[in-house]
Structure formats: C-alpha cells, structure tokens
Design a protein around this motif. Sequence first.
Motif, PDB file in Angstrom:
ATOM      1  N   ASN A 144       0.810  -1.225   0.000  1.00 21.66           N
ATOM      2  CA  ASN A 144       0.000   0.000   0.000  1.00 21.66           C
ATOM      3  C   ASN A 144       0.842   1.274   0.000  1.00 21.66           C
ATOM      4  O   ASN A 144       0.278   2.366  -0.098  1.00 21.66           O
ATOM      5  CB  ASN A 144      -0.896   0.039   1.249  1.00 21.66           C
ATOM      6  N   ARG A 145       2.145   1.174   0.126  1.00 20.74           N
ATOM      7  CA  ARG A 145       3.014   2.329   0.373  1.00 20.74           C
ATOM      8  C   ARG A 145       2.758   3.503  -0.573  1.00 20.74           C
ATOM      9  O   ARG A 145       2.534   4.620  -0.125  1.00 20.74           O
ATOM     10  CB  ARG A 145       4.483   1.901   0.319  1.00 20.74           C
ATOM     11  N   SER A 146       2.801   3.304  -1.873  1.00 16.63           N
ATOM     12  CA  SER A 146       2.661   4.454  -2.779  1.00 16.63           C
ATOM     13  C   SER A 146       1.253   5.056  -2.697  1.00 16.63           C
ATOM     14  O   SER A 146       1.093   6.282  -2.715  1.00 16.63           O
ATOM     15  CB  SER A 146       3.018   4.081  -4.217  1.00 16.63           C
ATOM     16  N   GLU A 147       0.250   4.219  -2.585  1.00 13.48           N
ATOM     17  CA  GLU A 147      -1.129   4.716  -2.472  1.00 13.48           C
ATOM     18  C   GLU A 147      -1.325   5.433  -1.139  1.00 13.48           C
ATOM     19  O   GLU A 147      -1.968   6.488  -1.066  1.00 13.48           O
ATOM     20  CB  GLU A 147      -2.111   3.549  -2.615  1.00 13.48           C
ATOM     21  N   LEU A 148      -0.759   4.889  -0.090  1.00 18.66           N
ATOM     22  CA  LEU A 148      -0.851   5.510   1.233  1.00 18.66           C
ATOM     23  C   LEU A 148      -0.155   6.871   1.235  1.00 18.66           C
ATOM     24  O   LEU A 148      -0.707   7.848   1.746  1.00 18.66           O
ATOM     25  CB  LEU A 148      -0.233   4.586   2.283  1.00 18.66           C
ATOM     26  N   ASP A 149       1.038   6.939   0.658  1.00 15.92           N
ATOM     27  CA  ASP A 149       1.756   8.219   0.591  1.00 15.92           C
ATOM     28  C   ASP A 149       0.934   9.255  -0.151  1.00 15.92           C
ATOM     29  O   ASP A 149       0.840  10.415   0.262  1.00 15.92           O
ATOM     30  CB  ASP A 149       3.111   8.039  -0.101  1.00 15.92           C
TER      31      ASP A 149
END
Length: 163
Positions: A144-149
């Motif tokens: 989820n990292r890029s979407e979360l950022d």
Amino acid sequence: MRINRHLLHILILPEDDANRQIANGFILNRNVNGTVIQVLPHDRGWENLLETFINDHLPKIRQFQERRMVLLIDFDKREDRFSYVQSYIPDDLIERVFILGVKSNPEKLRRVTNKSFEGIGEALAEDCAKKTNELWGHDLLEHNRSELDRMILSVRPFLFVEI
C-alpha cells in the motif's frame, strides 16, 4: 455522526465486515478528527464494492469537490486487483479516490499481528499520525506504500489532530 459534505472529508467504503471494523478502529484513534471521516456500510466482496462505488458514489464525488474516498478491499494475493479496481476510477477523480487493503485478507493480518480488527485500525492510524511505518510496513500491508503516501498528502491537513 454525519460529515459536512461541503468541507474536506473522507468516506471509507469497506469490502466486508472485517474491513469495516478496521476502518472503525482507525477512526477511534485519538489522533483522528472523527468529524471529517465516515465509514459507510460494507458491501459483500470487492466486486459489489466496485459496483456500489460506480453507481452510487462516482456522481457524488463529482458533486462534492471536498470529498475524498477510500476503497478498502482484500487483495486476495491477486497482483492485478489494484490495477483492475483503479481502472474504474475516472481520470478526473483519481486524485481523490484511494485503494487500500490487506495483501491477502484481514483475517490473516489479525492472526499474525495478534490484534483485533479495531486494534489493527487504531495502530494504522497511529502510524499515519506519527509518520511511522510499524504496522503499515508489515508484509501484508507494505504493498500500500505508494497509495498511502499519495493519500496522506491529500488528507493529513484535515484528518489528523495535533495532540
């Protein structure tokens, strides 16, 4: 409590009851401004969620420019799930709609973390508020990292309160 549609706010559309409980736990965190976030009734499966999103929510996101939306789904270990769901988000709304979820399913995350669903949600909110990556960095969530950022940039100014 109902949010004010004319002010910045975020709606969470969960795929199932487990995801709904995680979202509720997120809202319970003391760092979250509960007046600007609402968990919607859950759908039964990601395909139903997608249909609800398209038929019920797309027109309202266009109508209410301050609206942000999270689609909370199980990825069921399907690498193509994110891109498939994302393909239904119109280009003009992509900056206000976010897709998050557990790589497999919430039940597995609950087992490996030994936390309740609400406890998982509270821990995820804590990570967001403190800008840490303890639970978000877990193998079942790190995708989820890029979407979360991207989401944090959009919602941090109004979603989290300073304590």
